[in-house]
Scaffold this motif. Structure first.
Motif, PDB file in Angstrom:
ATOM      1  N   GLU A  40     -99.577  17.569  15.517  1.00  0.00           N
ATOM      2  CA  GLU A  40    -100.407  16.555  14.323  1.00  0.00           C
ATOM      3  C   GLU A  40    -101.154  18.221  13.286  1.00  0.00           C
ATOM      4  O   GLU A  40    -101.490  18.623  13.605  1.00  0.00           O
ATOM      5  CB  GLU A  40    -100.708  15.924  15.191  1.00  0.00           C
ATOM      6  N   GLY A  41    -101.062  17.423  12.247  1.00  0.00           N
ATOM      7  CA  GLY A  41    -101.538  18.312  11.338  1.00  0.00           C
ATOM      8  C   GLY A  41    -100.847  19.607  10.446  1.00  0.00           C
ATOM      9  O   GLY A  41    -101.212  20.240   9.578  1.00  0.00           O
ATOM     10  N   CYS A  42     -99.823  19.788  10.443  1.00  0.00           N
ATOM     11  CA  CYS A  42     -98.696  20.501  10.010  1.00  0.00           C
ATOM     12  C   CYS A  42     -97.772  19.854   9.277  1.00  0.00           C
ATOM     13  O   CYS A  42     -98.052  19.164   8.710  1.00  0.00           O
ATOM     14  CB  CYS A  42     -97.856  21.030  11.288  1.00  0.00           C
ATOM     15  N   ILE A  43     -97.209  20.338   8.303  1.00  0.00           N
ATOM     16  CA  ILE A  43     -96.071  19.974   7.141  1.00  0.00           C
ATOM     17  C   ILE A  43     -95.024  19.784   7.997  1.00  0.00           C
ATOM     18  O   ILE A  43     -94.929  20.739   8.170  1.00  0.00           O
ATOM     19  CB  ILE A  43     -96.529  20.598   5.747  1.00  0.00           C
ATOM     20  N   PRO A  44     -94.920  18.969   8.360  1.00  0.00           N
ATOM     21  CA  PRO A  44     -93.524  18.869   8.584  1.00  0.00           C
ATOM     22  C   PRO A  44     -92.040  19.498   7.426  1.00  0.00           C
ATOM     23  O   PRO A  44     -92.354  19.251   6.221  1.00  0.00           O
ATOM     24  CB  PRO A  44     -93.536  17.265   9.048  1.00  0.00           C
ATOM     25  N   PRO A  45     -90.768  19.545   7.987  1.00  0.00           N
ATOM     26  CA  PRO A  45     -90.060  19.465   7.339  1.00  0.00           C
ATOM     27  C   PRO A  45     -89.841  18.983   5.792  1.00  0.00           C
ATOM     28  O   PRO A  45     -89.375  17.385   6.664  1.00  0.00           O
ATOM     29  CB  PRO A  45     -88.949  19.706   8.266  1.00  0.00           C
ATOM     30  N   GLN A  46     -88.839  18.899   5.176  1.00  0.00           N
ATOM     31  CA  GLN A  46     -88.278  18.279   4.198  1.00  0.00           C
ATOM     32  C   GLN A  46     -86.653  18.172   4.025  1.00  0.00           C
ATOM     33  O   GLN A  46     -86.489  19.088   4.676  1.00  0.00           O
ATOM     34  CB  GLN A  46     -88.470  18.935   3.066  1.00  0.00           C
ATOM     35  N   LEU A  47     -86.832  16.983   4.329  1.00  0.00           N
ATOM     36  CA  LEU A  47     -85.053  16.442   4.212  1.00  0.00           C
ATOM     37  C   LEU A  47     -84.341  15.888   3.165  1.00  0.00           C
ATOM     38  O   LEU A  47     -84.433  15.400   2.205  1.00  0.00           O
ATOM     39  CB  LEU A  47     -85.046  15.639   5.349  1.00  0.00           C
ATOM     40  N   ARG A  48     -83.562  16.819   3.316  1.00  0.00           N
ATOM     41  CA  ARG A  48     -82.546  15.574   2.038  1.00  0.00           C
ATOM     42  C   ARG A  48     -81.065  15.279   2.444  1.00  0.00           C
ATOM     43  O   ARG A  48     -80.565  15.537   3.323  1.00  0.00           O
ATOM     44  CB  ARG A  48     -81.061  17.213   1.142  1.00  0.00           C
ATOM     45  N   LEU A  49     -81.147  13.252   2.726  1.00  0.00           N
ATOM     46  CA  LEU A  49     -80.858  12.384   3.045  1.00  0.00           C
ATOM     47  C   LEU A  49     -79.452  11.868   2.378  1.00  0.00           C
ATOM     48  O   LEU A  49     -79.903  11.559   0.626  1.00  0.00           O
ATOM     49  CB  LEU A  49     -81.150  10.992   3.825  1.00  0.00           C
ATOM     50  N   ARG A  50     -78.616  11.219   2.717  1.00  0.00           N
ATOM     51  CA  ARG A  50     -77.713  10.455   2.120  1.00  0.00           C
ATOM     52  C   ARG A  50     -77.820   8.572   2.527  1.00  0.00           C
ATOM     53  O   ARG A  50     -78.323   8.388   2.658  1.00  0.00           O
ATOM     54  CB  ARG A  50     -75.543  10.583   2.568  1.00  0.00           C
ATOM     55  N   THR A  51     -78.101   7.947   1.112  1.00  0.00           N
ATOM     56  CA  THR A  51     -78.476   6.811   1.460  1.00  0.00           C
ATOM     57  C   THR A  51     -76.135   5.726   1.550  1.00  0.00           C
ATOM     58  O   THR A  51     -75.308   6.645   1.753  1.00  0.00           O
ATOM     59  CB  THR A  51     -78.446   6.005  -0.189  1.00  0.00           C
ATOM     60  N   ALA A  52     -76.051   4.904   2.299  1.00  0.00           N
ATOM     61  CA  ALA A  52     -75.059   4.721   2.139  1.00  0.00           C
ATOM     62  C   ALA A  52     -74.232   4.339   1.390  1.00  0.00           C
ATOM     63  O   ALA A  52     -72.816   4.439   1.117  1.00  0.00           O
ATOM     64  CB  ALA A  52     -75.190   2.716   3.036  1.00  0.00           C
TER      65      ALA A  52
END
Length: 433
Positions: free
Chosen positions: A257-269
């Motif tokens: 909590e309070g940290c910057i989490p990883p950025q994700l690249r995802l795919r839509t259906a």
């Protein structure tokens, strides 16, 4: 005749050795040596297997066979001792001295057997039949007390640190503290420090250290201590101290909590690539799977959640699906159309260390992590707090300097006039010294 003398001499030597080594200790060592041999043979067979399938088919040694023999070798009652306990709470609490039994496992030589049993709790429980199951918790508690009283100072106690870290509780945390503070072996202290850093990931244990900031500071401190005191190649459970410390470092940097989490690249259906979390909005990432009921239920009712929190970006993330599997899934579970998909390597799940589904991750509009865990009441409270209307504090307008400050219900007093004249009074004469 000479042969007979040799036999008699050999028997005498065996008796002498047996006298110097108690039967229970020798039996414990025999059982543990046999177990270690079985484990070594199994590991060699796995390494020499030609294929992964062949390696998986190699039967592992069964701890359930070893546990009853090992327990018999260290569980004999040896006497009694006095113990001081506290009864009652608050002002009614008082100390009492009671008599409790002592066992072979309270002796220093029994440490290897105690460690093995604590490492194999299921096999230990299986050593008792159905009519004796009520004794399992009693003896398990007695074994932990023997570590607190006797075994905490021995270097070999380091092998229970990974087990205690995986079964974190306040008592186990206090045990690791005692090992860290009072054991003189640096490697053992390093393992205890790493165990405490891991234990503080558990909110129930973290409450012992106070606020979230203090807990985070302790997690970092014990992590650093483990790397300062112990070599990175030191065994820690099924990994090494360096590997486990590296994983803890990642979690403290990105998944606390309070940290910057990883950025994700995802795919839509439909196959479009998108990036999450979105900046400038509160984001809810929900890792789920169609076969998991809680996560699937949330996705099925996703529109209701969007209606309740219109200003929140909601991103369900399902495991990778081939186009054929996705088409078939859409027919039986249409709600999957609203979900993003992880890639074939499961990169999103790895980045957020998803161990069990569902997993909810709440991220603030400033991209800091607010909550990570199972969807429930705590997540609901975190969402309500993050999306509550922002109210500006009221600024009181200060009156002009020429205007008197009048308290409610009071009236300003008129200034007293000079009865004689409006001139200033004369200066007083200075006294002489």
């Amino acid at each position: 005749m000479r042969v007979m003398k040799k036999i008699v001499a050999s028997c005498a030597l065996a008796v002498a050795l047996g006298a110097s080594l108690p039967a229970t200790e020798s039996e414990m060592n025999r059982v543990l040596n046999d177990w270690n041999r079985q484990v070594a043979d199994w590991q060699n067979a796995v390494q020499q297997a030609a294929t992964p399938e062949a390696a998986a088919s190699v039967p592992a040694p069964d701890p359930n066979v070893v546990a009853p023999e090992l327990w018999r070798s260290i569980s004999a009652k040896t006497g009694n001792r006095k113990e001081t306990i506290t009864t009652g709470k608050g002002r009614k609490s008082r100390e009492e001295t009671i008599t409790v039994p002592t066992f072979e496992f309270d002796k220093s030589w029994a440490l290897p057997g105690v460690v093995w049993i604590l490492q194999h709790p299921d096999a230990f429980a299986a050593a008792f039949d159905e009519t004796e199951q009520n004794q399992v918790s009693y003896y398990a508690n007695a074994l932990v007390k023997s570590v607190m009283r006797v075994h905490f100072a021995a270097p070999g106690i380091r092998d229970i640190c990974p087990v205690m870290a995986a079964n974190a509780g306040v008592r186990e945390y206090e045990l690791m503290q005692k090992i860290y503070n009072r054991n003189t072996d640096p490697t053992t202290r390093a393992c205890a420090a790493l165990a405490m850093s891991l234990m503080l990931n558990n909110p129930m244990v973290a409450g012992v250290e106070g606020s979230a900031a203090m807990t985070r500071g302790k997690r970092i401190y014990y992590l650093k201590q483990s790397l300062l005191l112990g070599a990175q190649e030191t065994p820690f459970g099924n990994a090494t101290l360096g590997e486990v410390a590296g994983e803890q470092t990642y979690r403290l940097r990105y998944l606390t909590e309070g940290c910057i989490p990883p950025q994700l690249r995802l795919r839509t259906a439909e196959g479009q690539v998108v990036s999450y979390p979105r900046e400038g909005k509160v984001n809810l990432l929900l890792f789920w799977a169609p076969e998991e009921p809680l996560g699937a239920s949330i996705v099925e009712n996703l529109q209701q959640l969007k209606d309740k929190y219109p200003n929140m970006e909601i991103c369900p993330i399902a495991p990778f699906q081939t186009p054929e599997a996705l088409l078939q899934l859409q027919q039986s579970f249409p709600a999957v159309q609203m979900s993003m998909l992880d890639d074939e390597q499961g990169s999103a799940g790895v980045a957020y260390r998803v161990g069990a589904l569902p997993l909810a991750v709440l991220i603030s509009e400033r991209s800091s992590l607010l909550y990570i865990g199972v969807p429930g009441v705590e997540l609901q409270n975190a969402m309500d707090k993050a999306l509550a209307p922002k109210t500006r504090p009221k600024v009181l307008i200060e009156p002009a300097e020429s205007e008197p400050v009048i308290q409610p219900g009071s009236q300003a007093k008129p200034a007293a006039e000079n009865q004689q004249n409006n001139t200033a009074p004369p200066l007083r004469t200075m006294p002489r010294f």
